[in-house]
Design a protein around this motif. Structure first.
Motif, short mmCIF file in Angstrom:
data_model
loop_
_atom_site.label_atom_id
_atom_site.label_comp_id
_atom_site.label_asym_id
_atom_site.label_seq_id
_atom_site.Cartn_x
_atom_site.Cartn_y
_atom_site.Cartn_z
N TYR A 1 -20.46 7.38 -25.54
CA TYR A 1 -20.00 6.03 -25.21
C TYR A 1 -19.01 6.08 -24.04
CZ TYR A 1 -17.84 1.45 -25.62
OH TYR A 1 -17.36 0.20 -25.34
N MET A 2 -18.06 7.03 -24.13
CA MET A 2 -17.09 7.18 -23.04
C MET A 2 -17.80 7.58 -21.75
SD MET A 2 -13.72 9.03 -24.63
CE MET A 2 -14.35 9.89 -26.06
N GLU A 3 -18.81 8.44 -21.86
CA GLU A 3 -19.55 8.88 -20.68
C GLU A 3 -20.25 7.69 -20.01
OE1 GLU A 3 -22.64 12.44 -19.56
OE2 GLU A 3 -23.07 11.29 -21.36
N ASN A 4 -20.89 6.83 -20.81
CA ASN A 4 -21.55 5.64 -20.25
C ASN A 4 -20.55 4.73 -19.56
OD1 ASN A 4 -24.17 6.30 -20.96
ND2 ASN A 4 -24.01 5.33 -22.96
N SER A 5 -19.39 4.57 -20.16
CA SER A 5 -18.34 3.74 -19.56
C SER A 5 -17.89 4.33 -18.22
CB SER A 5 -17.16 3.64 -20.53
OG SER A 5 -16.08 2.98 -19.94
N LYS A 6 -17.70 5.64 -18.19
CA LYS A 6 -17.27 6.31 -16.96
C LYS A 6 -18.36 6.27 -15.89
CE LYS A 6 -13.11 7.60 -18.03
NZ LYS A 6 -11.94 7.20 -17.24
N LEU A 7 -19.63 6.33 -16.30
CA LEU A 7 -20.72 6.23 -15.33
C LEU A 7 -20.72 4.85 -14.67
CD1 LEU A 7 -23.63 8.03 -17.23
CD2 LEU A 7 -22.61 8.73 -15.05
N LEU B 1 -17.01 2.00 -8.42
CA LEU B 1 -16.15 2.54 -7.36
C LEU B 1 -16.96 2.98 -6.15
CD1 LEU B 1 -13.69 4.60 -9.57
CD2 LEU B 1 -13.09 2.65 -8.12
N GLU B 2 -18.14 3.55 -6.39
CA GLU B 2 -18.99 3.98 -5.28
C GLU B 2 -19.48 2.79 -4.46
OE1 GLU B 2 -21.91 6.41 -7.29
OE2 GLU B 2 -20.71 8.23 -7.00
N GLY B 3 -19.56 1.63 -5.07
CA GLY B 3 -19.92 0.42 -4.34
C GLY B 3 -18.73 -0.21 -3.64
N LEU C 1 -12.05 7.45 -8.24
CA LEU C 1 -13.38 8.04 -8.24
C LEU C 1 -13.30 9.53 -8.55
CD1 LEU C 1 -16.42 7.80 -7.81
CD2 LEU C 1 -16.02 8.14 -5.36
N LYS C 2 -12.34 10.21 -7.95
CA LYS C 2 -12.15 11.65 -8.22
C LYS C 2 -11.85 11.87 -9.70
CE LYS C 2 -8.36 14.54 -7.11
NZ LYS C 2 -7.84 14.46 -8.38
N ASP C 3 -10.95 11.07 -10.26
CA ASP C 3 -10.60 11.19 -11.68
C ASP C 3 -11.81 10.90 -12.57
OD1 ASP C 3 -8.01 11.79 -10.95
OD2 ASP C 3 -7.20 9.81 -11.46
N THR C 4 -12.59 9.90 -12.20
CA THR C 4 -13.76 9.52 -12.98
C THR C 4 -14.80 10.64 -12.98
OG1 THR C 4 -13.38 7.18 -12.52
CG2 THR C 4 -15.60 7.79 -13.20
N VAL C 5 -15.02 11.26 -11.82
CA VAL C 5 -15.97 12.37 -11.74
C VAL C 5 -15.47 13.54 -12.59
CG1 VAL C 5 -16.94 14.10 -10.16
CG2 VAL C 5 -16.96 11.69 -9.53
N GLU C 6 -14.16 13.81 -12.54
CA GLU C 6 -13.59 14.88 -13.38
C GLU C 6 -13.78 14.55 -14.87
OE1 GLU C 6 -9.46 15.50 -12.42
OE2 GLU C 6 -9.93 16.22 -10.40
N ASP C 7 -13.55 13.30 -15.23
CA ASP C 7 -13.72 12.88 -16.62
C ASP C 7 -15.18 13.04 -17.06
OD1 ASP C 7 -11.06 12.28 -16.83
OD2 ASP C 7 -11.32 10.09 -16.75
N GLU D 1 -17.37 15.21 -15.94
CA GLU D 1 -17.62 16.64 -16.14
C GLU D 1 -17.00 17.10 -17.46
OE1 GLU D 1 -16.06 18.56 -12.64
OE2 GLU D 1 -17.60 17.69 -11.36
N PHE D 2 -15.77 16.65 -17.73
CA PHE D 2 -15.09 17.01 -18.97
C PHE D 2 -15.89 16.51 -20.18
CE2 PHE D 2 -11.96 16.14 -22.34
CZ PHE D 2 -11.36 17.37 -22.46
N LEU D 3 -16.36 15.26 -20.11
CA LEU D 3 -17.12 14.68 -21.22
C LEU D 3 -18.43 15.43 -21.46
CD1 LEU D 3 -16.44 10.91 -20.57
CD2 LEU D 3 -15.87 12.17 -22.66
N ARG D 4 -19.10 15.83 -20.37
CA ARG D 4 -20.35 16.59 -20.54
C ARG D 4 -20.06 17.90 -21.27
NH1 ARG D 4 -21.22 15.09 -15.00
NH2 ARG D 4 -22.34 13.14 -15.03
N ASP D 5 -18.96 18.56 -20.92
CA ASP D 5 -18.57 19.80 -21.60
C ASP D 5 -18.30 19.55 -23.08
OD1 ASP D 5 -18.78 21.23 -19.24
OD2 ASP D 5 -16.61 21.31 -18.87
N GLN D 6 -17.62 18.45 -23.39
CA GLN D 6 -17.29 18.15 -24.79
C GLN D 6 -18.55 17.82 -25.59
OE1 GLN D 6 -14.19 19.18 -25.24
NE2 GLN D 6 -14.37 19.29 -23.03
N ILE D 7 -19.47 17.08 -24.98
CA ILE D 7 -20.73 16.75 -25.66
C ILE D 7 -21.50 18.04 -25.95
CG2 ILE D 7 -23.00 15.67 -25.34
CD1 ILE D 7 -21.47 13.42 -23.78
#
Length: 184
Positions: free
Chosen positions: A42-48, A54-56, A135-141, A143-149
């Protein structure tokens, strides 16, 4: 509990399944892990979604900042600036801009304010820096979330496999303990 700089909790790695299960049942542990994976996804979807937003937003801020910079360059001239501006996604219009010292910027929520060119440049540069850092923080988050999943999915597999192994051992022990059939 450990977490990343923005407070997303770090998932534990289950190294010793038997020791980990001393406090809980297999099914309760698997339910807890499944719930944790759901929360991380859920957090990953929110961050995506945040990353897409931000990219827009960043190119729009850069475009606006570039235009303000152009107006600052033309500030001392008495000559009007001819330009083509975007009215809508596919609609553009020609405009002749007289020399100006101010611009109007959309701030969001149907709010527009007038700024001097220097104030506008400062504001936009600040907004651009904030957006790039977010955007940098979101990309880091992400990556962190993928590791936790991944960690939680590995934990789930380890506990599940351990449980199957224990059941097989129990079955084998029960079969071995059965008395041999009587001979006729």
């Amino acid at each position: 509990m450990e977490s990343n700089p923005r407070g997303i909790p770090k998932s534990p790695f289950v190294d010793d399944v038997e020791a980990y299960l001393k406090t809980d049942t297999v099914q309760a542990t698997l339910n807890k892990f499944t719930e944790a994976v759901s929360k991380y996804k859920y957090m990953e979807n929110s961050k995506l979604q945040q990353r897409l937003s931000l990219e827009g937003k960043i190119p729009d801020i850069e475009k606006t900042l570039s235009m303000v910079g152009f107006l600052i360059e033309k500030r001392g001239s008495d000559e009007p600036v001819k330009t083509l501006f975007e009215v809508n996604d596919t609609l553009f219009a020609h405009a002749t801009l007289p020399p100006t010292e101010t611009v109007n910027l959309w701030l969001g929520a149907n709010v527009m304010l007038e700024y001097t060119l220097d104030e506008a440049r400062e504001l936009l540069a600040s907004k651009l820096e904030i957006a790039k850092n977010n955007l940098k923080d979101t990309v880091e988050d992400l990556e962190f979330l993928r590791d936790q999943i991944t960690t939680m999915e590995v934990n789930t597999a380890r506990v599940y496999n351990w449980d199957i192994k224990q059941r097989r051992l129990a079955t084998a022990t029960a079969v071995a303990a059965m008395p041999a059939p009587a001979a006729k």
